[in-house]
Design a protein around this motif. Structure first.
Motif, PDB file in Angstrom:
ATOM      1  N   THR A   1       0.934  -1.185   0.015  1.00  0.00           N
ATOM      2  CA  THR A   1       0.039  -0.006  -0.010  1.00  0.00           C
ATOM      3  C   THR A   1       1.046   1.237   0.152  1.00  0.00           C
ATOM      4  O   THR A   1       2.055   1.292   0.247  1.00  0.00           O
ATOM      5  CB  THR A   1      -0.944   0.099   1.183  1.00  0.00           C
ATOM      6  N   TRP A   2       0.368   2.373  -0.439  1.00  0.00           N
ATOM      7  CA  TRP A   2       0.826   3.537  -0.012  1.00  0.00           C
ATOM      8  C   TRP A   2       0.255   4.216   0.843  1.00  0.00           C
ATOM      9  O   TRP A   2      -0.789   4.553   1.055  1.00  0.00           O
ATOM     10  CB  TRP A   2       0.580   4.438  -1.333  1.00  0.00           C
ATOM     11  N   ASP A   3       1.250   4.143   2.155  1.00  0.00           N
ATOM     12  CA  ASP A   3       0.877   4.662   3.420  1.00  0.00           C
ATOM     13  C   ASP A   3       1.658   5.822   3.924  1.00  0.00           C
ATOM     14  O   ASP A   3       2.870   5.533   4.746  1.00  0.00           O
ATOM     15  CB  ASP A   3       0.885   3.604   4.380  1.00  0.00           C
ATOM     16  N   PRO A   4       1.496   6.954   3.692  1.00  0.00           N
ATOM     17  CA  PRO A   4       2.697   8.019   4.154  1.00  0.00           C
ATOM     18  C   PRO A   4       2.634   7.924   5.534  1.00  0.00           C
ATOM     19  O   PRO A   4       1.501   7.531   6.246  1.00  0.00           O
ATOM     20  CB  PRO A   4       1.739   9.234   3.539  1.00  0.00           C
ATOM     21  N   SER A   5       3.424   8.743   6.099  1.00  0.00           N
ATOM     22  CA  SER A   5       3.566   8.846   7.609  1.00  0.00           C
ATOM     23  C   SER A   5       3.067   9.909   8.140  1.00  0.00           C
ATOM     24  O   SER A   5       2.763  10.983   7.276  1.00  0.00           O
ATOM     25  CB  SER A   5       5.136   8.704   7.964  1.00  0.00           C
ATOM     26  N   GLY A   6       2.531   9.770   9.448  1.00  0.00           N
ATOM     27  CA  GLY A   6       2.349  11.059  10.389  1.00  0.00           C
ATOM     28  C   GLY A   6       0.789  11.279  10.619  1.00  0.00           C
ATOM     29  O   GLY A   6       0.555  12.034  11.518  1.00  0.00           O
ATOM     30  N   TYR A   7      -0.017  10.710   9.649  1.00  0.00           N
ATOM     31  CA  TYR A   7      -1.442  11.169   9.751  1.00  0.00           C
ATOM     32  C   TYR A   7      -2.185  10.466  10.803  1.00  0.00           C
ATOM     33  O   TYR A   7      -2.849  11.206  11.460  1.00  0.00           O
ATOM     34  CB  TYR A   7      -2.257  10.887   8.389  1.00  0.00           C
ATOM     35  N   ARG A   8      -1.749   9.187  11.251  1.00  0.00           N
ATOM     36  CA  ARG A   8      -2.319   8.887  12.531  1.00  0.00           C
ATOM     37  C   ARG A   8      -2.156   9.531  13.732  1.00  0.00           C
ATOM     38  O   ARG A   8      -3.141   9.677  14.489  1.00  0.00           O
ATOM     39  CB  ARG A   8      -2.017   7.258  12.423  1.00  0.00           C
ATOM     40  N   GLU A   9      -0.726   9.827  14.011  1.00  0.00           N
ATOM     41  CA  GLU A   9      -0.452  10.626  15.084  1.00  0.00           C
ATOM     42  C   GLU A   9      -1.162  11.992  15.021  1.00  0.00           C
ATOM     43  O   GLU A   9      -1.672  12.494  16.100  1.00  0.00           O
ATOM     44  CB  GLU A   9       0.894  10.776  15.105  1.00  0.00           C
ATOM     45  N   ALA A  10      -1.311  12.863  14.108  1.00  0.00           N
ATOM     46  CA  ALA A  10      -2.000  13.970  13.824  1.00  0.00           C
ATOM     47  C   ALA A  10      -3.565  13.638  14.107  1.00  0.00           C
ATOM     48  O   ALA A  10      -3.937  14.535  14.921  1.00  0.00           O
ATOM     49  CB  ALA A  10      -1.857  14.548  12.355  1.00  0.00           C
ATOM     50  N   TYR A  11      -4.094  12.931  13.666  1.00  0.00           N
ATOM     51  CA  TYR A  11      -5.489  12.667  13.880  1.00  0.00           C
ATOM     52  C   TYR A  11      -5.789  12.259  15.193  1.00  0.00           C
ATOM     53  O   TYR A  11      -6.712  12.727  16.111  1.00  0.00           O
ATOM     54  CB  TYR A  11      -6.143  11.782  12.703  1.00  0.00           C
ATOM     55  N   ARG A  12      -4.867  11.381  15.792  1.00  0.00           N
ATOM     56  CA  ARG A  12      -5.291  11.166  17.166  1.00  0.00           C
ATOM     57  C   ARG A  12      -5.229  12.061  18.161  1.00  0.00           C
ATOM     58  O   ARG A  12      -5.796  12.388  19.285  1.00  0.00           O
ATOM     59  CB  ARG A  12      -4.243   9.690  17.870  1.00  0.00           C
ATOM     60  N   LYS A  13      -4.166  13.009  17.866  1.00  0.00           N
ATOM     61  CA  LYS A  13      -3.919  14.282  18.650  1.00  0.00           C
ATOM     62  C   LYS A  13      -5.075  15.140  18.636  1.00  0.00           C
ATOM     63  O   LYS A  13      -5.639  15.844  19.575  1.00  0.00           O
ATOM     64  CB  LYS A  13      -2.818  14.989  18.041  1.00  0.00           C
ATOM     65  N   ILE A  14      -5.721  15.312  17.293  1.00  0.00           N
ATOM     66  CA  ILE A  14      -6.695  16.311  17.142  1.00  0.00           C
ATOM     67  C   ILE A  14      -7.894  15.777  17.812  1.00  0.00           C
ATOM     68  O   ILE A  14      -8.725  16.597  18.505  1.00  0.00           O
ATOM     69  CB  ILE A  14      -7.243  16.431  15.654  1.00  0.00           C
ATOM     70  N   TRP A  15      -8.143  14.381  17.882  1.00  0.00           N
ATOM     71  CA  TRP A  15      -9.447  13.846  18.358  1.00  0.00           C
ATOM     72  C   TRP A  15      -9.213  13.595  19.738  1.00  0.00           C
ATOM     73  O   TRP A  15     -10.249  13.305  20.786  1.00  0.00           O
ATOM     74  CB  TRP A  15      -9.520  12.497  17.561  1.00  0.00           C
ATOM     75  N   GLY A  16      -8.104  13.716  20.474  1.00  0.00           N
ATOM     76  CA  GLY A  16      -7.664  13.341  21.803  1.00  0.00           C
ATOM     77  C   GLY A  16      -7.786  12.089  22.107  1.00  0.00           C
ATOM     78  O   GLY A  16      -8.192  11.497  23.216  1.00  0.00           O
TER      79      GLY A  16
END
Length: 390
Positions: free
Chosen positions: A374-389
Protein backbone atom coordinates in the motif's frame (compact mmCIF):
# COMPACT_ATOMS: atom_id res chain seq x y z
CA UNK A 1 13.42 -4.28 -17.16
CA UNK A 2 10.69 -1.69 -16.94
CA UNK A 3 12.02 -0.12 -13.80
CA UNK A 4 14.93 1.29 -15.76
CA UNK A 5 12.85 2.85 -18.51
CA UNK A 6 13.13 6.34 -17.06
CA UNK A 7 16.91 6.25 -17.11
CA UNK A 8 18.85 8.64 -19.32
CA UNK A 9 18.38 7.98 -23.08
CA UNK A 10 20.78 5.55 -24.74
CA UNK A 11 22.54 5.90 -28.14
CA UNK A 12 20.84 8.49 -30.33
CA UNK A 13 19.13 7.71 -33.63
CA UNK A 14 18.67 10.40 -36.25
CA UNK A 15 15.07 11.46 -36.84
CA UNK A 16 13.81 14.30 -38.97
CA UNK A 17 10.15 15.19 -38.80
CA UNK A 18 8.62 18.18 -40.50
CA UNK A 19 6.54 20.74 -38.65
CA UNK A 20 3.52 19.78 -40.71
CA UNK A 21 3.82 16.13 -39.71
CA UNK A 22 4.15 17.08 -36.04
CA UNK A 23 0.98 19.15 -36.26
CA UNK A 24 -0.83 16.30 -37.98
CA UNK A 25 0.38 13.85 -35.32
CA UNK A 26 -0.79 16.05 -32.47
CA UNK A 27 -4.18 16.51 -34.09
CA UNK A 28 -4.54 12.77 -34.58
CA UNK A 29 -3.72 12.03 -30.93
CA UNK A 30 -6.28 14.60 -29.81
CA UNK A 31 -8.86 12.87 -31.95
CA UNK A 32 -8.06 9.59 -30.20
CA UNK A 33 -7.21 7.71 -33.42
CA UNK A 34 -4.46 5.28 -34.32
CA UNK A 35 -1.97 6.71 -36.76
CA UNK A 36 0.26 3.79 -37.55
CA UNK A 37 3.32 2.16 -36.06
CA UNK A 38 6.33 4.05 -34.77
CA UNK A 39 9.47 4.30 -36.83
CA UNK A 40 12.48 2.26 -35.86
CA UNK A 41 12.41 -0.68 -33.45
CA UNK A 42 8.94 -0.65 -31.84
CA UNK A 43 10.15 -2.39 -28.69
CA UNK A 44 13.14 -0.10 -28.25
CA UNK A 45 11.68 3.26 -29.23
CA UNK A 46 12.86 4.87 -26.00
CA UNK A 47 16.50 4.65 -27.13
CA UNK A 48 16.21 7.40 -29.75
CA UNK A 49 15.71 11.16 -29.51
CA UNK A 50 12.65 12.19 -27.53
CA UNK A 51 9.44 12.63 -29.48
CA UNK A 52 8.78 15.84 -27.52
CA UNK A 53 11.98 17.14 -25.86
CA UNK A 54 10.52 19.98 -23.79
CA UNK A 55 7.43 18.01 -22.72
CA UNK A 56 9.60 14.99 -21.96
CA UNK A 57 11.92 17.02 -19.72
CA UNK A 58 8.96 18.38 -17.73
CA UNK A 59 7.46 14.90 -17.48
CA UNK A 60 10.67 13.40 -16.11
CA UNK A 61 10.91 16.13 -13.48
CA UNK A 62 7.29 15.66 -12.41
CA UNK A 63 7.60 11.89 -12.27
CA UNK A 64 10.80 12.12 -10.21
CA UNK A 65 9.05 14.34 -7.68
CA UNK A 66 6.01 12.05 -7.49
CA UNK A 67 8.15 8.97 -6.87
CA UNK A 68 9.62 10.36 -3.64
CA UNK A 69 8.62 8.38 -0.56
CA UNK A 70 9.91 10.60 2.27
CA UNK A 71 6.88 12.89 2.29
CA UNK A 72 6.21 14.79 5.55
CA UNK A 73 2.64 15.14 6.82
CA UNK A 74 1.10 18.32 5.41
CA UNK A 75 -2.47 17.78 6.56
CA UNK A 76 -4.46 19.30 9.42
CA UNK A 77 -2.93 19.54 12.88
CA UNK A 78 -5.91 21.10 14.68
CA UNK A 79 -9.64 20.57 14.81
CA UNK A 80 -12.50 19.52 17.09
CA UNK A 81 -11.99 16.80 19.67
CA UNK A 82 -13.84 13.51 19.17
CA UNK A 83 -17.61 13.45 19.42
CA UNK A 84 -19.05 10.26 20.85
CA UNK A 85 -21.72 7.70 20.00
CA UNK A 86 -21.75 8.18 16.22
CA UNK A 87 -22.69 5.68 13.52
CA UNK A 88 -21.55 5.96 9.90
CA UNK A 89 -23.16 4.07 7.03
CA UNK A 90 -20.86 3.52 4.07
CA UNK A 91 -22.74 3.08 0.80
CA UNK A 92 -20.25 1.39 -1.53
CA UNK A 93 -20.50 1.53 -5.32
CA UNK A 94 -19.26 -2.07 -5.33
CA UNK A 95 -17.05 -3.88 -2.87
CA UNK A 96 -15.41 -5.67 -5.79
CA UNK A 97 -13.66 -2.37 -6.51
CA UNK A 98 -10.45 -2.66 -4.45
CA UNK A 99 -10.29 1.08 -3.83
CA UNK A 100 -13.84 1.19 -2.49
CA UNK A 101 -13.16 -1.86 -0.31
CA UNK A 102 -9.85 -0.43 0.90
CA UNK A 103 -11.52 2.76 2.06
CA UNK A 104 -14.13 0.72 3.93
CA UNK A 105 -11.38 -1.07 5.82
CA UNK A 106 -9.54 2.14 6.72
CA UNK A 107 -12.74 3.91 7.81
CA UNK A 108 -13.46 1.01 10.15
CA UNK A 109 -9.93 1.25 11.59
CA UNK A 110 -10.21 4.99 12.22
CA UNK A 111 -13.72 4.58 13.65
CA UNK A 112 -12.43 2.12 16.21
CA UNK A 113 -9.94 4.72 17.39
CA UNK A 114 -12.51 7.51 17.68
CA UNK A 115 -15.13 5.15 19.16
CA UNK A 116 -17.76 5.04 16.39
CA UNK A 117 -19.68 2.29 14.61
CA UNK A 118 -19.53 1.69 10.85
CA UNK A 119 -21.94 -0.25 8.67
CA UNK A 120 -21.22 -1.03 5.00
CA UNK A 121 -23.99 -1.47 2.41
CA UNK A 122 -22.82 -2.78 -0.98
CA UNK A 123 -24.53 -1.27 -4.02
CA UNK A 124 -23.29 -4.11 -6.20
CA UNK A 125 -22.14 -1.82 -8.99
CA UNK A 126 -25.59 -1.38 -10.58
CA UNK A 127 -27.78 1.76 -10.60
CA UNK A 128 -30.67 -0.15 -9.00
CA UNK A 129 -28.41 -1.68 -6.36
CA UNK A 130 -26.81 1.63 -5.47
CA UNK A 131 -30.18 3.36 -5.25
CA UNK A 132 -31.52 0.61 -2.98
CA UNK A 133 -28.40 0.78 -0.79
CA UNK A 134 -28.74 4.53 -0.47
CA UNK A 135 -32.43 4.20 0.44
CA UNK A 136 -31.55 1.69 3.14
CA UNK A 137 -28.82 3.97 4.47
CA UNK A 138 -31.21 6.92 4.84
CA UNK A 139 -33.86 4.73 6.47
CA UNK A 140 -31.35 3.68 9.13
CA UNK A 141 -31.02 7.34 10.21
CA UNK A 142 -27.29 7.20 10.94
CA UNK A 143 -25.16 10.09 12.14
CA UNK A 144 -23.61 10.35 8.67
CA UNK A 145 -23.55 8.64 5.27
CA UNK A 146 -20.37 8.02 3.30
CA UNK A 147 -20.78 7.82 -0.48
CA UNK A 148 -18.13 5.50 -1.84
CA UNK A 149 -17.19 5.75 -5.49
CA UNK A 150 -20.44 6.79 -7.18
CA UNK A 151 -22.11 10.00 -8.28
CA UNK A 152 -24.63 11.07 -5.61
CA UNK A 153 -26.58 12.75 -8.39
CA UNK A 154 -27.67 9.26 -9.43
CA UNK A 155 -29.44 8.93 -6.06
CA UNK A 156 -30.72 12.49 -5.88
CA UNK A 157 -33.99 11.59 -4.15
CA UNK A 158 -32.22 9.68 -1.40
CA UNK A 159 -29.62 12.43 -1.02
CA UNK A 160 -32.41 14.98 -0.66
CA UNK A 161 -34.01 12.85 2.05
CA UNK A 162 -30.70 12.70 3.89
CA UNK A 163 -30.32 16.45 3.60
CA UNK A 164 -33.85 17.01 4.92
CA UNK A 165 -33.04 14.73 7.85
CA UNK A 166 -29.83 16.71 8.44
CA UNK A 167 -27.65 13.66 7.86
CA UNK A 168 -24.30 14.93 6.56
CA UNK A 169 -22.97 13.29 3.40
CA UNK A 170 -19.24 12.82 2.83
CA UNK A 171 -18.00 11.46 -0.48
CA UNK A 172 -15.01 9.41 -1.50
CA UNK A 173 -14.40 9.77 -5.25
CA UNK A 174 -18.03 10.89 -5.45
CA UNK A 175 -17.54 14.03 -7.55
CA UNK A 176 -14.72 15.29 -9.73
CA UNK A 177 -13.09 17.67 -7.25
CA UNK A 178 -12.06 17.40 -3.60
CA UNK A 179 -13.75 19.54 -0.97
CA UNK A 180 -17.35 20.64 -0.29
CA UNK A 181 -19.96 20.37 -3.03
CA UNK A 182 -23.26 22.24 -3.38
CA UNK A 183 -24.71 20.28 -6.30
CA UNK A 184 -24.87 17.53 -5.26
CA UNK A 185 -24.68 18.61 -1.62
CA UNK A 186 -21.71 17.06 0.15
CA UNK A 187 -20.06 18.24 3.33
CA UNK A 188 -16.84 17.35 1.52
CA UNK A 189 -15.44 14.94 -1.06
CA UNK A 190 -12.23 13.09 -0.20
CA UNK A 191 -9.93 12.37 -3.11
CA UNK A 192 -6.65 13.39 -4.60
CA UNK A 193 -6.88 16.05 -7.30
CA UNK A 194 -8.04 14.16 -10.37
CA UNK A 195 -6.18 16.64 -12.60
CA UNK A 196 -2.92 15.83 -10.82
CA UNK A 197 -3.49 12.06 -10.99
CA UNK A 198 -4.34 12.18 -14.69
CA UNK A 199 -1.47 14.51 -15.51
CA UNK A 200 1.21 12.50 -13.73
CA UNK A 201 -0.10 9.23 -15.22
CA UNK A 202 0.29 10.65 -18.71
CA UNK A 203 3.66 12.13 -17.79
CA UNK A 204 4.84 8.72 -16.61
CA UNK A 205 4.07 7.29 -20.05
CA UNK A 206 5.90 10.16 -21.75
CA UNK A 207 8.92 9.83 -19.45
CA UNK A 208 9.00 6.04 -19.52
CA UNK A 209 8.80 5.90 -23.33
CA UNK A 210 11.10 8.84 -24.03
CA UNK A 211 8.20 10.43 -25.88
CA UNK A 212 7.53 7.48 -28.23
CA UNK A 213 4.54 5.34 -27.24
CA UNK A 214 1.44 3.63 -28.54
CA UNK A 215 -1.11 3.84 -25.73
CA UNK A 216 -4.39 2.19 -24.80
CA UNK A 217 -6.56 3.95 -22.19
CA UNK A 218 -9.07 1.97 -20.12
CA UNK A 219 -12.00 3.75 -18.47
CA UNK A 220 -15.53 3.40 -17.14
CA UNK A 221 -17.51 6.16 -18.86
CA UNK A 222 -20.59 5.39 -16.75
CA UNK A 223 -18.89 7.01 -13.74
CA UNK A 224 -18.49 10.79 -14.23
CA UNK A 225 -15.39 10.87 -12.03
CA UNK A 226 -13.72 8.10 -14.03
CA UNK A 227 -14.76 9.54 -17.39
CA UNK A 228 -13.34 12.93 -16.46
CA UNK A 229 -10.08 11.32 -15.34
CA UNK A 230 -9.63 9.43 -18.60
CA UNK A 231 -10.35 12.55 -20.67
CA UNK A 232 -7.68 14.39 -18.71
CA UNK A 233 -5.26 11.51 -19.33
CA UNK A 234 -5.93 11.76 -23.06
CA UNK A 235 -5.30 15.49 -22.90
CA UNK A 236 -1.93 14.98 -21.19
CA UNK A 237 -0.84 12.28 -23.65
CA UNK A 238 -1.70 14.62 -26.50
CA UNK A 239 0.93 17.13 -25.32
CA UNK A 240 3.59 14.85 -26.82
CA UNK A 241 3.43 14.39 -30.62
CA UNK A 242 5.43 11.17 -30.33
CA UNK A 243 2.67 9.52 -28.29
CA UNK A 244 -0.22 7.88 -30.15
CA UNK A 245 -3.54 6.96 -28.61
CA UNK A 246 -4.26 3.58 -30.18
CA UNK A 247 -7.55 2.84 -28.42
CA UNK A 248 -9.91 4.19 -25.78
CA UNK A 249 -11.60 1.22 -24.12
CA UNK A 250 -14.82 1.85 -22.19
CA UNK A 251 -15.34 -1.12 -19.85
CA UNK A 252 -17.65 -0.63 -16.84
CA UNK A 253 -15.86 -1.68 -13.65
CA UNK A 254 -18.50 -4.26 -12.68
CA UNK A 255 -17.96 -5.91 -16.11
CA UNK A 256 -14.17 -5.76 -16.01
CA UNK A 257 -13.63 -9.41 -15.04
CA UNK A 258 -15.74 -10.70 -17.93
CA UNK A 259 -14.87 -8.17 -20.64
CA UNK A 260 -11.25 -7.18 -20.07
CA UNK A 261 -9.60 -10.50 -21.03
CA UNK A 262 -11.43 -10.59 -24.36
CA UNK A 263 -10.60 -6.94 -25.08
CA UNK A 264 -6.93 -7.51 -24.26
CA UNK A 265 -6.74 -10.42 -26.67
CA UNK A 266 -8.36 -8.31 -29.38
CA UNK A 267 -6.03 -5.35 -28.77
CA UNK A 268 -2.93 -7.57 -28.87
CA UNK A 269 -4.03 -9.06 -32.18
CA UNK A 270 -4.83 -5.63 -33.59
CA UNK A 271 -1.84 -3.58 -32.54
CA UNK A 272 0.91 -6.13 -31.75
CA UNK A 273 4.20 -4.36 -30.97
CA UNK A 274 2.69 -0.92 -31.61
CA UNK A 275 1.00 -1.22 -28.22
CA UNK A 276 3.75 -0.15 -25.80
CA UNK A 277 1.89 1.43 -22.86
CA UNK A 278 -1.49 1.44 -21.11
CA UNK A 279 -3.17 3.77 -18.65
CA UNK A 280 -6.26 2.65 -16.71
CA UNK A 281 -8.46 4.73 -14.44
CA UNK A 282 -8.31 1.85 -11.95
CA UNK A 283 -5.73 -0.88 -11.29
CA UNK A 284 -8.52 -3.45 -11.40
CA UNK A 285 -8.29 -3.62 -15.19
CA UNK A 286 -4.75 -5.00 -15.05
CA UNK A 287 -5.74 -7.72 -12.58
CA UNK A 288 -8.30 -8.89 -15.12
CA UNK A 289 -5.91 -8.35 -18.06
CA UNK A 290 -3.10 -10.49 -16.67
CA UNK A 291 -4.49 -13.90 -17.76
CA UNK A 292 -4.97 -12.69 -21.34
CA UNK A 293 -1.46 -11.22 -21.47
CA UNK A 294 -0.06 -14.45 -20.06
CA UNK A 295 -1.99 -16.60 -22.53
CA UNK A 296 -0.62 -14.52 -25.40
CA UNK A 297 2.95 -15.09 -24.23
CA UNK A 298 3.48 -11.44 -23.29
CA UNK A 299 6.26 -10.84 -20.77
CA UNK A 300 5.10 -9.78 -17.33
CA UNK A 301 7.70 -7.00 -17.33
CA UNK A 302 6.26 -5.54 -20.56
CA UNK A 303 5.72 -4.18 -23.09
CA UNK A 304 3.04 -3.01 -22.83
CA UNK A 305 4.08 -1.10 -19.71
CA UNK A 306 0.95 -0.50 -17.69
CA UNK A 307 0.16 2.23 -15.16
CA UNK A 308 -2.99 2.50 -13.07
CA UNK A 309 -4.28 5.99 -12.38
CA UNK A 310 -5.81 4.71 -9.11
CA UNK A 311 -6.47 3.21 -6.70
CA UNK A 312 -3.31 1.43 -5.58
CA UNK A 313 -4.81 -1.61 -3.86
CA UNK A 314 -2.52 -4.39 -2.50
CA UNK A 315 -2.92 -6.59 -5.59
CA UNK A 316 -1.62 -3.75 -7.78
CA UNK A 317 1.48 -3.46 -5.60
CA UNK A 318 1.98 -7.21 -5.83
CA UNK A 319 1.81 -7.10 -9.63
CA UNK A 320 4.26 -4.19 -9.70
CA UNK A 321 6.71 -5.78 -7.26
CA UNK A 322 6.55 -9.09 -9.16
CA UNK A 323 6.68 -7.47 -12.62
CA UNK A 324 3.41 -9.14 -13.55
CA UNK A 325 1.73 -6.96 -16.20
CA UNK A 326 1.80 -3.72 -14.25
CA UNK A 327 4.74 -1.33 -14.05
CA UNK A 328 3.35 1.50 -11.91
CA UNK A 329 0.35 2.93 -10.12
CA UNK A 330 -0.72 6.35 -8.89
CA UNK A 331 -2.17 5.07 -5.63
CA UNK A 332 -4.71 6.74 -3.46
CA UNK A 333 -3.47 6.73 0.16
CA UNK A 334 -6.50 4.64 1.10
CA UNK A 335 -5.69 4.30 4.78
CA UNK A 336 -4.96 7.99 5.17
CA UNK A 337 -8.19 8.85 3.34
CA UNK A 338 -10.21 6.61 5.66
CA UNK A 339 -8.86 8.52 8.64
CA UNK A 340 -9.50 11.81 6.87
CA UNK A 341 -13.11 10.78 6.19
CA UNK A 342 -13.69 10.10 9.89
CA UNK A 343 -12.10 13.46 10.75
CA UNK A 344 -14.31 15.25 8.20
CA UNK A 345 -17.43 13.67 9.72
CA UNK A 346 -16.23 14.74 13.17
CA UNK A 347 -15.92 18.31 11.90
CA UNK A 348 -19.43 18.11 10.41
CA UNK A 349 -20.89 16.78 13.70
CA UNK A 350 -19.10 19.57 15.57
CA UNK A 351 -20.44 22.34 13.34
CA UNK A 352 -17.00 23.07 11.92
CA UNK A 353 -16.06 23.47 8.23
CA UNK A 354 -14.29 20.78 6.23
CA UNK A 355 -10.52 20.59 6.64
CA UNK A 356 -9.71 21.36 3.00
CA UNK A 357 -6.91 18.78 3.00
CA UNK A 358 -5.97 17.08 -0.29
CA UNK A 359 -3.29 14.39 -0.32
CA UNK A 360 -0.50 14.89 -2.89
CA UNK A 361 -0.09 12.45 -5.78
CA UNK A 362 2.46 9.66 -5.64
CA UNK A 363 3.79 7.13 -8.16
CA UNK A 364 4.70 3.63 -7.01
CA UNK A 365 7.08 1.44 -9.02
CA UNK A 366 9.10 -1.65 -8.16
CA UNK A 367 12.03 0.62 -7.38
CA UNK A 368 10.37 2.70 -4.66
CA UNK A 369 7.73 0.37 -3.18
CA UNK A 370 10.32 -1.51 -1.07
CA UNK A 371 8.03 -4.51 -1.07
CA UNK A 372 5.06 -2.62 0.39
CA UNK A 373 1.51 -3.45 -0.62
CA UNK A 374 0.00 0.00 0.00
CA UNK A 375 0.98 3.64 -0.24
CA UNK A 376 0.83 4.66 3.38
CA UNK A 377 2.42 8.06 4.09
CA UNK A 378 3.62 8.73 7.61
CA UNK A 379 2.34 11.09 10.27
CA UNK A 380 -1.42 11.13 9.72
CA UNK A 381 -2.43 8.66 12.42
CA UNK A 382 -0.53 10.58 15.07
CA UNK A 383 -1.94 13.89 13.80
CA UNK A 384 -5.56 12.74 13.84
CA UNK A 385 -5.23 11.03 17.23
CA UNK A 386 -3.90 14.27 18.65
CA UNK A 387 -6.77 16.28 17.10
CA UNK A 388 -9.39 13.85 18.43
CA UNK A 389 -7.76 13.49 21.85
CA UNK A 390 -7.39 9.73 21.35
Amino acid sequence: MHRNRTAAPGPLKTRSVTTALLALAAATVLAGCERGSSSGDPEGSDTGPSGCPAVHARARAAVGQAQKTAVPWNGPTSGPSATSGKTIVYVAQTMTNPGVAGVAESVRAAARVIGWNVRVIDGGGTPAGIEAAMSEAVTLKPSGILIGGFDPGSTSQQAARADAARIPLVGWHAVAAPGPSRRPRLFTNVTTEVEDVARVSGQWVIANSNGHAGVVVFTDASIPFARNKSELIRKELATCPGVRLLAYENIPLPDASSRTPQEISSLLARFRSRWTHSVAINDLYFADAAPAFRAAGTKGSGPPFNIGAGDGDPSAFQRINGEQYQAATVPEPLSLQGWQIVDEFNRAFSGRPASGYVAPVHITTADNSRGATTWDPSGYREAYRKIWGR
